[in-house]
Design an enzyme around this catalytic site. Structure first.
Site, PDB file in Angstrom:
ATOM      1  N   HIS A 367       0.670  -1.175   0.276  1.00 35.68           N
ATOM      2  CA  HIS A 367       0.214   0.111  -0.159  1.00 35.68           C
ATOM      3  C   HIS A 367       0.555   1.045   0.133  1.00 35.68           C
ATOM      4  O   HIS A 367       0.492   1.824  -0.637  1.00 35.68           O
ATOM      5  CB  HIS A 367      -0.759  -0.015   0.963  1.00 35.68           C
ATOM      6  CG  HIS A 367      -2.024  -0.893   0.556  1.00 35.68           C
ATOM      7  ND1 HIS A 367      -2.545  -2.044   0.981  1.00 35.68           N
ATOM      8  CD2 HIS A 367      -3.119  -0.047  -0.279  1.00 35.68           C
ATOM      9  CE1 HIS A 367      -3.450  -2.529   0.477  1.00 35.68           C
ATOM     10  NE2 HIS A 367      -3.845  -0.646  -0.103  1.00 35.68           N
ATOM     11  N   ARG A 474     -10.416   3.063  -4.439  1.00 36.06           N
ATOM     12  CA  ARG A 474     -10.347   2.038  -3.008  1.00 36.06           C
ATOM     13  C   ARG A 474     -10.629   1.924  -2.001  1.00 36.06           C
ATOM     14  O   ARG A 474     -10.303   2.641  -1.194  1.00 36.06           O
ATOM     15  CB  ARG A 474      -9.209   1.611  -2.585  1.00 36.06           C
ATOM     16  CG  ARG A 474      -8.637   1.238  -4.253  1.00 36.06           C
ATOM     17  CD  ARG A 474      -6.652   0.925  -3.363  1.00 36.06           C
ATOM     18  NE  ARG A 474      -6.078  -0.518  -4.278  1.00 36.06           N
ATOM     19  CZ  ARG A 474      -4.756   0.126  -5.436  1.00 36.06           C
ATOM     20  NH1 ARG A 474      -4.456   1.314  -6.064  1.00 36.06           N
ATOM     21  NH2 ARG A 474      -4.342  -0.923  -6.641  1.00 36.06           N
ATOM     22  N   ARG A 510     -14.546   0.496  -5.503  1.00 35.73           N
ATOM     23  CA  ARG A 510     -14.915  -0.196  -5.535  1.00 35.73           C
ATOM     24  C   ARG A 510     -15.882  -1.009  -4.447  1.00 35.73           C
ATOM     25  O   ARG A 510     -15.059  -0.162  -2.992  1.00 35.73           O
ATOM     26  CB  ARG A 510     -13.289  -1.587  -5.352  1.00 35.73           C
ATOM     27  CG  ARG A 510     -13.224  -2.304  -5.417  1.00 35.73           C
ATOM     28  CD  ARG A 510     -11.656  -3.085  -5.257  1.00 35.73           C
ATOM     29  NE  ARG A 510     -11.396  -2.458  -4.322  1.00 35.73           N
ATOM     30  CZ  ARG A 510      -9.605  -2.978  -4.727  1.00 35.73           C
ATOM     31  NH1 ARG A 510      -8.974  -3.686  -6.025  1.00 35.73           N
ATOM     32  NH2 ARG A 510      -9.160  -2.433  -3.761  1.00 35.73           N
ATOM     33  N   GLU A 608      -9.610 -11.083 -11.320  1.00 37.77           N
ATOM     34  CA  GLU A 608      -8.907 -10.685 -10.798  1.00 37.77           C
ATOM     35  C   GLU A 608      -8.088 -12.161 -10.134  1.00 37.77           C
ATOM     36  O   GLU A 608      -7.056 -12.681  -9.407  1.00 37.77           O
ATOM     37  CB  GLU A 608      -8.531  -9.549  -9.665  1.00 37.77           C
ATOM     38  CG  GLU A 608      -9.266  -9.265  -8.421  1.00 37.77           C
ATOM     39  CD  GLU A 608      -9.330  -8.106  -7.783  1.00 37.77           C
ATOM     40  OE1 GLU A 608      -8.401  -8.111  -7.791  1.00 37.77           O
ATOM     41  OE2 GLU A 608     -10.831  -8.643  -7.288  1.00 37.77           O
ATOM     42  N   ASN A 631      -2.600  -6.806 -10.429  1.00 39.29           N
ATOM     43  CA  ASN A 631      -2.182  -6.640  -9.983  1.00 39.29           C
ATOM     44  C   ASN A 631      -2.240  -8.452  -9.392  1.00 39.29           C
ATOM     45  O   ASN A 631      -1.191  -9.290  -9.026  1.00 39.29           O
ATOM     46  CB  ASN A 631      -1.390  -5.729  -8.224  1.00 39.29           C
ATOM     47  CG  ASN A 631      -1.589  -4.443  -9.066  1.00 39.29           C
ATOM     48  OD1 ASN A 631      -1.152  -4.213 -10.264  1.00 39.29           O
ATOM     49  ND2 ASN A 631      -2.417  -3.655  -8.184  1.00 39.29           N
ATOM     50  N   ASP A 632      -3.559  -8.724  -8.784  1.00 43.31           N
ATOM     51  CA  ASP A 632      -3.893 -10.131  -8.369  1.00 43.31           C
ATOM     52  C   ASP A 632      -3.671 -11.353  -9.325  1.00 43.31           C
ATOM     53  O   ASP A 632      -3.626 -12.263  -8.998  1.00 43.31           O
ATOM     54  CB  ASP A 632      -5.041 -10.008  -7.831  1.00 43.31           C
ATOM     55  CG  ASP A 632      -5.117  -8.936  -6.327  1.00 43.31           C
ATOM     56  OD1 ASP A 632      -3.838  -9.582  -5.764  1.00 43.31           O
ATOM     57  OD2 ASP A 632      -5.880  -8.229  -6.142  1.00 43.31           O
ATOM     58  N   ARG A 642       2.585 -11.061  -4.468  1.00 41.64           N
ATOM     59  CA  ARG A 642       3.135 -10.437  -4.978  1.00 41.64           C
ATOM     60  C   ARG A 642       3.589  -9.171  -3.176  1.00 41.64           C
ATOM     61  O   ARG A 642       4.307  -8.278  -4.085  1.00 41.64           O
ATOM     62  CB  ARG A 642       1.278  -9.151  -5.422  1.00 41.64           C
ATOM     63  CG  ARG A 642       0.762  -9.039  -4.432  1.00 41.64           C
ATOM     64  CD  ARG A 642      -0.827  -8.626  -4.581  1.00 41.64           C
ATOM     65  NE  ARG A 642      -1.194  -6.951  -4.528  1.00 41.64           N
ATOM     66  CZ  ARG A 642      -2.286  -6.333  -4.876  1.00 41.64           C
ATOM     67  NH1 ARG A 642      -2.905  -7.397  -4.623  1.00 41.64           N
ATOM     68  NH2 ARG A 642      -2.180  -5.194  -4.866  1.00 41.64           N
ATOM     69  N   CYS A 679      -7.059  -1.957 -14.430  1.00 38.52           N
ATOM     70  CA  CYS A 679      -6.680  -0.792 -13.134  1.00 38.52           C
ATOM     71  C   CYS A 679      -5.374  -1.534 -12.606  1.00 38.52           C
ATOM     72  O   CYS A 679      -5.058  -0.957 -11.067  1.00 38.52           O
ATOM     73  CB  CYS A 679      -8.034  -0.556 -12.290  1.00 38.52           C
ATOM     74  SG  CYS A 679      -8.164  -1.832 -11.660  1.00 38.52           S
TER      75      CYS A 679
HETATM   76  C1  PEP Z   1      -5.265  -5.205  -8.663  1.00 35.72           C
HETATM   77  O1  PEP Z   1      -5.855  -6.756  -7.868  1.00 35.72           O
HETATM   78  O2  PEP Z   1      -4.583  -5.650  -9.294  1.00 35.72           O
HETATM   79  C2  PEP Z   1      -5.851  -4.426  -8.141  1.00 35.72           C
HETATM   80  C3  PEP Z   1      -5.723  -3.171  -8.405  1.00 35.72           C
HETATM   81  O3  PEP Z   1      -6.289  -4.114  -6.726  1.00 35.72           O
HETATM   82  P1  PEP Z   1      -5.514  -4.430  -5.618  1.00 35.72           P
HETATM   83  O4  PEP Z   1      -4.366  -3.352  -5.864  1.00 35.72           O
HETATM   84  O5  PEP Z   1      -6.771  -3.580  -4.658  1.00 35.72           O
HETATM   85  O6  PEP Z   1      -5.490  -5.230  -5.181  1.00 35.72           O
HETATM   86 MG    MG Z   2      -6.878  -7.046  -6.074  1.00 38.01          MG
END
Ligand code: PEP
Ligand code: MG
Length: 759
Positions: A367, A474, A510, A608, A631-632, A642, A679
């Protein structure tokens, strides 16, 4: 056997505490010889410059040989272990064809030889050898012991080596630069002074900090005034309690006051300050000493007093820290440094002075990295050998592109980075010209660019960047910054500001995506596998009261402009979509019944989780849009955590499987005429963004700091060029090739500055 392996654990722990390579290796040889009762133990360590192994420590060989014996790779038995990277266990070394007799070590008396390589991240760091005089192979148990020990030692030894090197460099008066490589958190370059932060009111977290002669009296005064403050606090507390507790219990406060004013606390701490330690560090040591003494007492009542001493220590520390931050004036640019920098520590540094963030823990998807990205501040994460306690006030150069930092930079490095910063500024000035220009390819295809946010403070920078909306809000960020779940009205107020701020542009909220690495302090979830556990929509469906409160808060504020979009995270199954939609309908109905006339929201899903990729048809029949959480998706497709630095090299969103998955998602969504956005962080990387456009993604959502960079990339190519590059990328077999292809295309278009430092 059990004892032997208990000792093994202890050896590793002791090596972990070593402050330099020499000390670490000496512990290894001494303790291994004790445990295995062998004639000699030695460690040969690799000299990187010559690729030779040097005898660095030994217990049993002639000490004069230490530092003087070298083996080439493949030479002698030690060199053979190095070359093969495998153990060698032989009864009589003298008759082995590779044996090289070395006089200086006095090893003629030893026959049996067992050598095991010490390997870290596939590299042989050295060789650990035990010897005995009998002509007998070492037992399988000893071999197992040594192999296990070597495997566990590799990390600790390389850490000790780095710490030793770093300490020498930091202490040295020669002003040499040292640099370290971590993980890129967010792009950009910066130069500033290290401002080290650590968790407040935690004595254990207080670092050592040497002070100069003229700071001593200041620190003593600070300490004494903290003591006075605590005394006043106790007096006030005792007066406050006078009427409600017995005189016996009240006497406890006198005991505290006595402890507080005792010579053993005050004088001893002042002595430590006079010896050159800052007040907080001196206090930490004194309290620890007292706690140890009380802990060791037979009497249970007295043992309990250790708790009081700790409490006392914490109170004094709180006052010291309060004073400290007051007189710690920040005047120039600072680099925020911490083991684990938190969101609130962020908030304490005046924004105009904060130029970069570096952290021992975390990765680009933590974060703090995502926030720094949002604020356009370079950050480097995962610097796990960072000597956080030792670099306060040092000058640091941060290269957020490559994930490298330079501490005490040399004049040449400084000059180079000043040049790069100038170039970046020039590039940024050029980029600012693009704010009002459309995000269109050279042949006019419009690719809407949205921002990812979660901070109210982000609204104006996002608007000023020319964003066409919010692609990902978020909502967990406001939840993370509080002490308890915010109520419906409190949430509604935040959402209202965002919706109105961006109106008439769309805002995609979200729903709460907690779990994984986003634990709320007031809603702890303890699991063995948090990323595969209770996360996102799963928690919300199990706690409809929290979900409904949030949905109501979001829907309610959509009365003004109807620019709201709702998005559900972590969807892995059709049933989850149906249940969540059921709850959204319920909230909508309730609100209508309460007389709040609001439109039914546009609803979308985050894709995701791999299972979602193959249910796109079913999803497309139920919702209005999709957004790929790359990302996920990357973490789950590649089975790579990650946030785990150990496997960070394997985490790559350009991996062919990620690209083909996204292509599949886009193809199915198009069939149903449903738009797809991305995203995840890859949307904000100019090279990956082009690739996503080539795959057919309709819009991109990213940190505000990336928006104009991506816009410039999009505006520099035609759709045909992008598709042609994408076609080539999709038949490539590795992420590396794809990265090279796009970076080269950007360089050739004169846009190299978008993917590396400089212009
Ligand atoms: C993702 O998983 O790509 C995403 C945008 O959400 P977060 O990074 O908040 O899990
Ligand atoms: Mg995510």
């Amino acid at each position: 056997m059990k004892n032997m392996f208990d000792s093994l654990r202890q050896i590793v722990l002791d090596v972990n505490d070593a402050t330099g390579l020499e000390q670490a290796l000496n512990i290894v040889v001494r303790r291994t010889r004790e445990v295995l009762t062998v004639a000699a133990v030695s460690v040969y360590f690799r000299d990187e410059k010559t690729d030779q192994l040097v005898l660095m420590a030994s217990d049993g060989l002639n000490p004069r040989a230490i530092g003087n014996i070298r083996f080439e790779r493949g030479m002698g038995l030690v060199g053979l272990v190095y070359d093969r990277a495998e153990p060698l266990n032989i009864a009589d070394a003298h008759v082995h064809p590779n044996y090289r007799f070395v006089t200086e070590t006095d090893e003629a008396a030893f026959h049996s030889f067992l050598g095991v390589p010490i390997i870290q991240h596939r590299n042989v760091l050295g060789v650990l050898v035990v010897r005995r005089s009998e002509k007998r192979r070492f037992s399988a148990m000893i071999e197992t012991f040594l192999v296990t020990l070597a495997a566990q030692l590799a990390g600790a030894i390389s850490y000790a080596e780095k710490m030793g090197e770093l300490n020498r460099l930091i202490d040295g008066a020669d002003g040499h630069s040292f640099n370290m490589k971590g993980l890129s958190g967010s792009p950009g370059v910066a130069i500033g002074e290290a401002l080290v932060v650590f968790p407040p009111a935690s004595l254990d977290a207080v670092p050592d900090n040497a002070i100069s002669e003229d700071e001593i009296e200041l620190q003593v005064d600070a300490f004494l005034s903290a003591i006075d403050n605590v005394e006043r606090e106790y007096k006030a507390l005792s007066q406050h309690m006078e009427s409600s507790i017995s005189s016996e219990e009240l006497a406890l406060f006198d005991v505290f006051a006595l402890m507080l004013k005792s010579d053993t606390l005050i004088d001893v701490t002042i002595e430590r300050i006079r010896a050159g330690q800052w007040a907080q560090g001196a206090l930490r040591e004194t309290i620890a000493e007292h706690v140890r003494q009380f802990d060791a007492m037979e009497d249970a009542y007295l043992r309990e007093r250790a708790v009081d001493i700790k409490d006392l220590g914490r109170r004094i520390l709180m006052h010291l820290q309060a004073q400290q931050s007051a007189y710690q004036e920040i005047t120039g640019p600072v680099v925020l440094v911490g083991e684990e920098v938190t969101v609130s520590q962020f908030a304490e540094v005046p924004m105009q002075h904060l130029v970069a963030i570096i952290s021992s823990k975390g990765s680009s998807l933590s974060h703090v990295a995502i926030l720094s990205h949002a604020l356009g501040i370079p950050s480097v994460m995962g610097l796990d050998n960072l000597p956080v306690n030792r670099i306060k006030g040092q000058q640091i150069v941060v290269d957020g592109y490559s994930g490298r930092i330079f501490v005490k930079p040399s004049a040449t490095i400084l000059a180079e980075f000043h040049r790069l910063i100038k170039e970046e500024q020039a590039l940024n000035a050029e980029l600012r010209e693009l704010v009002d220009k459309p995000s269109r390819t050279l042949d006019g295809i419009h690719i809407p660019l949205h921002v990812n946010t979660g901070l109210l403070s982000d609204i104006s920078p996002s608007l000023q960047s020319g964003a066409e909306g919010v692609g990902l809000y978020r909502t967990e960020i406001p939840f993370l910054m509080r002490d308890g779940f915010p109520g419906e009205d409190e949430q509604a107020e935040i959402y209202r500001q965002v919706l109105q701020g961006f109106s008439p542009r769309p805002v995609t909220f979200r729903t709460l995506d907690i779990g994984g690495d986003k634990a709320l302090p007031y809603f702890p979830v303890v699991e063995d596998n948090p990323f595969l556990g209770w996360r996102g929509i799963r928690i919300m469906l199990d706690h409809p009261e929290i979900f409904l409160a949030q949905i109501r808060a979001i829907l309610k504020v959509n009365v003004y402009q109807n620019n709201l979009r709702l998005m559900l995270p972590m969807i892995s199954d059709v049933a989850e979509v149906d249940e969540a939609i059921g709850l959204i309908k319920k909230a909508h109905k309730e609100l209508s019944e309460e007389g709040i006339d609001i439109p039914y929201p546009v609803i979308g899903l985050m894709i995701e989780v791999p299972s979602a990729i193959y249910q796109m048809d079913a999803f497309a029949r139920r919702v209005d849009f999709f957004s790929v959480g790359s990302n996920d998706l990357t973490q789950y497709l590649l089975a790579v955590d990650r946030n785990n630095k150990q496997v960070a090299e394997l985490y790559n969103c350009l991996h062919p499987s990620v690209l083909h998955s996204i292509r599949h998602i886009v193809d199915v969504a198009k069939k149903h005429d449903k738009p797809v956005s991305v995203c995840g962080e890859m949307a904000g990387d100019p090279a990956s963004a082009l690739l996503l456009v080539g795959i057919g993604v309709d819009s991109l959502s990213m940190s505000v700091g990336s928006l104009l960079r991506v816009k410039l990339a999009i505006r520099s190519f035609t759709q045909a060029q992008i598709e042609q590059l994408c076609g080539r990328a999709l038949v490539m077999e590795s992420a590396r090739e794809v990265r090279l292809l796009f970076n080269e295309a950007l360089e050739n278009a004169g846009l190299g500055g978008l993917v590396r430092a400089g212009k």
